[in-house]
Design an enzyme around this catalytic site. Structure first.
Site, PDB file in Angstrom:
ATOM      1  N   CYS A 162       0.802  -1.227   0.000  1.00 37.91           N
ATOM      2  CA  CYS A 162       0.000   0.000   0.000  1.00 37.91           C
ATOM      3  C   CYS A 162       0.830   1.270   0.000  1.00 37.91           C
ATOM      4  O   CYS A 162       0.320   2.344  -0.313  1.00 37.91           O
ATOM      5  CB  CYS A 162      -0.935   0.014   1.205  1.00 37.91           C
ATOM      6  N   HIS A 290      -4.598   6.402   6.533  1.00 39.77           N
ATOM      7  CA  HIS A 290      -4.573   5.209   5.681  1.00 39.77           C
ATOM      8  C   HIS A 290      -5.904   4.462   5.814  1.00 39.77           C
ATOM      9  O   HIS A 290      -6.479   4.042   4.811  1.00 39.77           O
ATOM     10  CB  HIS A 290      -3.398   4.308   6.073  1.00 39.77           C
ATOM     11  N   HIS A 324      -9.753   0.395  -1.499  1.00 39.52           N
ATOM     12  CA  HIS A 324      -8.308   0.418  -1.276  1.00 39.52           C
ATOM     13  C   HIS A 324      -7.621   0.109  -2.595  1.00 39.52           C
ATOM     14  O   HIS A 324      -7.678  -1.027  -3.078  1.00 39.52           O
ATOM     15  CB  HIS A 324      -7.939  -0.625  -0.226  1.00 39.52           C
TER      16      HIS A 324
END
Length: 396
Positions: A162, A290, A324
């Protein structure tokens, strides 16, 4: 550190193609997540899919790069006048002096999945290494973008889950500082594929409904896809455009998938970004979390944020809108933070209904107007690879 000016940028994700679609989605508190509608994938989950990627036609001479990841990259490159901005940059700097730094988590692995499905049992796939090099290979999208933009400078593709395309900003700064290039294209591209969907499903991390970061009932992530690019050049005296002011990187070295429960090294990334920017925590107006929607990740980030900011900065997470986007999450949410500065608002958190009382960080649930001068974006990667970026205007 010397700031890097964002000369041009573009985003494409489930909100739509181009910056205006993302801005509209964020300001409206819209969610672009949908029940999974991929013919070849059946996990019970929601996704953030980009419309029309499969219909993108590759340019003449670049047909060998055809795969969903590279089609998505091309779709993004063609928005917001970005390719024209790169052309102009090549008149200021030689193509050999413009670097390219991209992030991805799986590159074009979907092309290999499809090849195996078509030729099950055949030990030799059609196309061989040539097809692999231009689609599945981790550098494939970097090679495609480099050719499409006519660049000849240093080129790296980073795959740290990520945090991949957040770390691309840091890599660009280091290369410019070292004199290896005079300007840089940074970005990230990640597209939906079976490996990601079934992998996170096997880990029991996929939410069966739209993800709900920071909610007491959160139970996993919604996977999305997206692409984004930014053109960076050293800021000069008098530049008052949006700039990268600081970055911080760290590694938990704690567990191969679970974040450090106290967020110790996520906090270190935030502190290092502040140090490089020459700022104190109270100097920031907004923090893009996040905030994936898994129980462990949100809890770890909450503790890290409290240790650095102690509730002194407005916070929200945007994955309830786009899903995401994994290797593209860093660039996506970095540019979301830049939109907050440029347009004076704090994005909300779609699908957050009941904030978890065990999380001390109070978040902005509904988009609101607010002056934002400096903003941080957190990318806390699967396996503990962390990167925090700080943006603000160069004239500050």
């Amino acid at each position: 550190m010397k700031p890097l000016l964002i000369r041009a940028c573009t985003l494409t994700n489930a909100f739509g193609q181009g910056n205006d679609a993302s801005l509209a989605g964020l300001r409206a508190g819209h969610s672009a997540l949908r029940p999974i509608d991929l013919e070849e994938a059946t996990p019970p989950t929601w996704i953030g899919r980009v419309e029309g990627v499969e219909h993108v036609r590759m340019p003449a001479g670049l047909s060998g790069y055809a795969c969903r990841n590279n089609q998505l990259a091309l779709l993004a490159l063609e928005q917001d006048g970005f390719m024209g901005a790169v052309h102009d940059a090549k008149t200021r700097h030689a193509p050999e002096r413009i670097g390219l730094f991209l992030g991805t988590s799986t590159s074009g692995i979907a092309a290999t999945e499809q090849a195996y499905a078509r030729h099950a049992g055949d030990p030799v796939l059609p196309g061989g290494s040539h097809e692999h090099a231009k689609t599945h290979n981790m550098f494939a999208t970097g090679a495609f973008v480099r050719e499409r933009l006519g660049l000849k400078g240093p080129a790296h593709v980073i795959s740290t889950a990520c945090s991949s395309s957040a770390k691309a900003f840091a890599a660009a700064h280091r290369h410019i500082q070292a004199g290896l290039c005079d300007a840089a294209i940074v970005g990230g591209v990640d597209s939906l594929c079976l490996t990601t969907l079934y992998g996170f499903n096997a880990l029991e991390l996929l939410a069966r409904e739209p993800c709900r970061p920071w909610d007491r009932e959160r139970n996993g992530i919604s996977i999305g896809e997206g692409a984004g690019f930014a053109l960076l050049e050293p800021a000069e005296n008098g530049d008052d455009g949006l700039c990268l002011l600081g970055y911080g990187e760290s590694s938990d070295a704690y567990h191969m998938s679970t974040p450090h429960p106290e967020g110790l090294w996520a906090a270190r990334a935030m502190l290092d970004a502040l140090r490089r920017a020459g700022l104190a925590p109270a100097d920031l107006d907004y923090l893009n979390l996040h905030a994936t929607g898994t129980r462990a990740n949100d809890q770890s980030e909450d503790r890290a944020v409290q240790s650095v900011f102690a509730g002194q900065v407005a916070c929200s997470g945007t994955k309830g809108g786009t899903g995401h986007t994994l290797g593209a999450a860093g660039i996506t949410e970095a540019l979301f933070a830049c939109m907050a500065i440029e347009h004076g608002f704090i994005p909300g958190m779609p699908h957050l209904e009941h904030p978890d009382p065990e999380l001390a960080t109070r978040v902005v649930r509904t988009s609101r107007d607010q002056r934002v001068m400096r903003a941080m974006s957190n990318s806390l990667g699967f396996g503990g690879s962390n990167c925090s970026l700080i943006f603000g205007r160069g004239g500050l």
